[in-house]
Design an enzyme around this catalytic site. Structure first.
Site, PDB file in Angstrom:
ATOM      1  CB  SER A 116      -0.884   0.008   1.238  1.00 45.71           C
ATOM      2  OG  SER A 116      -0.114   0.311   2.383  1.00 45.71           O
ATOM      3  CE  LYS A 117      -0.119   6.894  -3.736  1.00 52.32           C
ATOM      4  NZ  LYS A 117      -1.483   6.790  -4.317  1.00 52.32           N
ATOM      5  NE  ARG A 118      -0.587   2.703   7.251  1.00 54.82           N
ATOM      6  CZ  ARG A 118      -0.118   2.582   8.480  1.00 54.82           C
ATOM      7  NH1 ARG A 118       0.047   3.617   9.237  1.00 54.82           N
ATOM      8  NH2 ARG A 118       0.179   1.379   8.968  1.00 54.82           N
ATOM      9  CB  SER A 163       5.187   2.509  -0.509  1.00 53.21           C
ATOM     10  OG  SER A 163       4.485   1.489  -1.175  1.00 53.21           O
ATOM     11  CB  ALA A 164       5.317   6.223   3.199  1.00 50.55           C
TER      12      ALA A 164
END
Length: 499
Positions: free
Chosen positions: A257-259, A261-262
């Site tokens: 997910s984006k989160r 990945s961060a």
RNA sequence: GCCCCCAUCGUCUAGUGGCCCAGGACGCGGCCCUCUCAAGGCCAAAACAGGGGUUCGAGUCCCCUUGGGGGCACCA
């Protein structure tokens, strides 16, 4: 290798965000096949969605692909005979092919509003039907269509998917895939703003650009049958389709997910190519790593440089199942490739990291340091921790670490003094001149070499983990070595008198 | 909910009916080497999702179940 016919392949990303590992791998495989067969590799920018367009994305993409070592024969930046290579500049071409489909009765104008469409889907949802267009505008008379278009009524162009029967398409890795047409939608080909959607644009471009192999992500598998319909409606020859597996998160459960990945970058990893570059991964390591996620070579070789991959890559050895990202394996490959670099090359690559860390590095010294750190780092960035002390005027050892193992501060100070005298008497400090006498000293004092060398290591490098002591001393130079030992003796004396 | 795809050690994978009581790599553990840390060398533990078939014989073929993934947009 089994395919020696020159291929024409393309990598066709949309500039909507950052360049991901998955994109890198897709681009890599396309590139490998092109170079292996002496074919052509095209970069095409699929920017038909102006709403999601990110201006910097194309630059980042080009940067990342070049960083990986890839080059293309045709593309927006290098030109070519099949341009333009940005789909936003090919609008009229798609319009023309859309009209051809309409005249073939394989496409039609649709005036349904997005509100009506949403309403329609809601009903299908509760009735547990496939969510496809209900065909309201399918049989509008030519006259009515003409009237409403003239009146300026917003409209799209839809593909007229057959209602009966089924279609069979062929994926190189999965074989034949058959889908009943009733599950297929009357996909929109041209939006109300007049721009084509992927389904039409990509098929038209692949045809016009003479693409022989479409190597793309498996997110296209579900619309693959539609693509087959479009190509066949035009009567074009079909390219060979290869759908690559997706990357899963390291746990193997689900996509990143984006989160998440961060979050990754916190522990020195990332799924974005530019991050990997900044983290100190080298393109050889990254390319080797991603190449092996979904592809293998029969003789169990796992170490590949880019040219090896060009020689050995094979579509037949691609694996259709999803692969979890394994960052520890990236670390392994990165270390492996760092170790095969020429020392001067490593020095050059590591330099920007020292610069960014605020170090003033001398080129000659850096060249001497490179072979010392080469087997000890897994990313270029690690060089700072391992070798930063070479480029500092002073070093600040932790006083407690200056005390030798199982020794007192006084004993350690004494050992350091005796060492100082020996080193001071040498014309030059290096492995040949210093090691033997210091080993003898340790022996004479009833110490292990490790005890004595440990004291000197911390004194001279300021850290308890470092490259080999005498090699390090040789690089630092006699004067500085003696100075640092003197400082250490002072610190040890202070600790001794403090109790 | 509907459609499609996938399924071997923790992870990446080899394996296309007998060569497999399943091979390699990362990681993990141990040993060797060793001035620290690495690198390197050696050794070990670790898997055919489950159930039915087909066959003399199945990790390999078929079906079902389960699990995972993708899609179901005027995104790509």
């Amino acid at each position: 290798m089994e395919n020696n016919q020159p291929v024409r392949v393309r990598f066709a990303p949309s500039p909507t965000g950052r360049t991901h590992l998955g994109s890198g791998r897709t681009a890599l495989y396309n590139y490998l096949l092109a170079r292996q067969t002496g074919g052509t590799f095209i970069l095409r920018i699929e920017d038909t969605d102006q709403k999601r367009y990110v201006p910097e994305a194309e630059q980042e993409l080009v940067h990342s692909l070049r960083w990986l070592g890839l080059s293309w024969d045709e593309g927006p930046d290098v030109g070519g005979p099949n341009g333009p290579y940005r789909q936003s500049e090919r609008k009229d071409i798609y319009r023309q092919y859309a009209e051809q489909l309409i005249s073939l009765d394989r496409a039609y104008y649709c005036f349904c509003s997005t509100e009506r469409l949403a309403e329609m889907r809601k009903g299908q949802q509760v009735r547990k039907e496939p969510l496809v267009y209900d065909g309201t505008c399918r049989h509008l008379s030519v006259a009515e269509v003409q009237r409403r278009v003239m009146a300026g009524e917003p409209h799209v162009v839809r593909f007229k998917t057959p209602r009966q029967g089924s279609i069979t398409v062929r994926d190189l890795l999965r074989g034949e895939i058959t889908v009943e047409n009733r599950y297929l939608d009357d996909f929109i080909l041209v939006k109300s703003d007049g721009l084509a959607l992927y389904h039409l644009a990509a098929m038209v471009d692949d045809h016009l650009m003479g693409i022989t192999h479409v190597i793309r992500g498996s997110e296209w598998l579900s619309t693959f049958p539609l693509h087959g319909h479009i190509i066949r409606a035009f009567g074009w020859t079909e390219p060979i389709f290869v759908h690559l597996s997706v990357f899963l998160k390291p746990s193997g459960k689900g996509k990143m997910s984006k989160r998440e990945s961060a979050q990754l970058i916190q522990d020195g990893h990332s799924v974005f190519l530019t991050d990997l570059e900044q983290l100190g991964y080298i393109p050889e390591g990254v390319a080797n790593w991603i190449a092996l996620m979904g592809w293998s070579y029969d003789d169990h070789t796992e170490y590949f440089c880019l040219q090896d991959l060009v020689d050995k890559f094979s579509l037949q050895k691609l694996n259709p199942s999803p692969a979890a990202i394994n960052f520890t394996k990236l670390d392994y490959f990165n270390g492996l490739h760092i170790r095969t670099l020429a020392a001067e090359d490593l020095a050059e690559r590591v330099r920007p990291f020292f610069d960014a860390g605020g170090y003033v590095v001398d080129s000659d010294k850096l060249r001497q340091v490179a072979p010392l750190i080469q087997p000890r780092i897994t990313t270029l960035d690690d060089a700072l921790d391992m070798a930063g002390f070479f480029f500092k005027d002073e070093v600040q050892p932790n006083p407690a670490e200056l005390i030798g193992k199982k020794m007192t501060a006084a004993q350690s100070a004494h050992a350091a003094r005796r060492s100082y005298d020996i080193l001071a008497s040498l014309a030059e400090i290096n492995v040949e001149t210093a090691e033997q006498p210091l080993r003898e000293l340790a022996d004479g004092m009833g110490l292990n070499p490790g005890q004595l060398f440990g004291i000197l290591r911390v004194a001279v490098t300021g850290q308890s983990v470092s490259p080999p002591l005498f090699e390090s001393m040789a690089v630092i130079g006699k004067a500085k070595v003696l100075q640092r030992i003197q400082d250490a003796i002072a610190a040890l004396d202070a600790m001794d008198s403090a109790g």
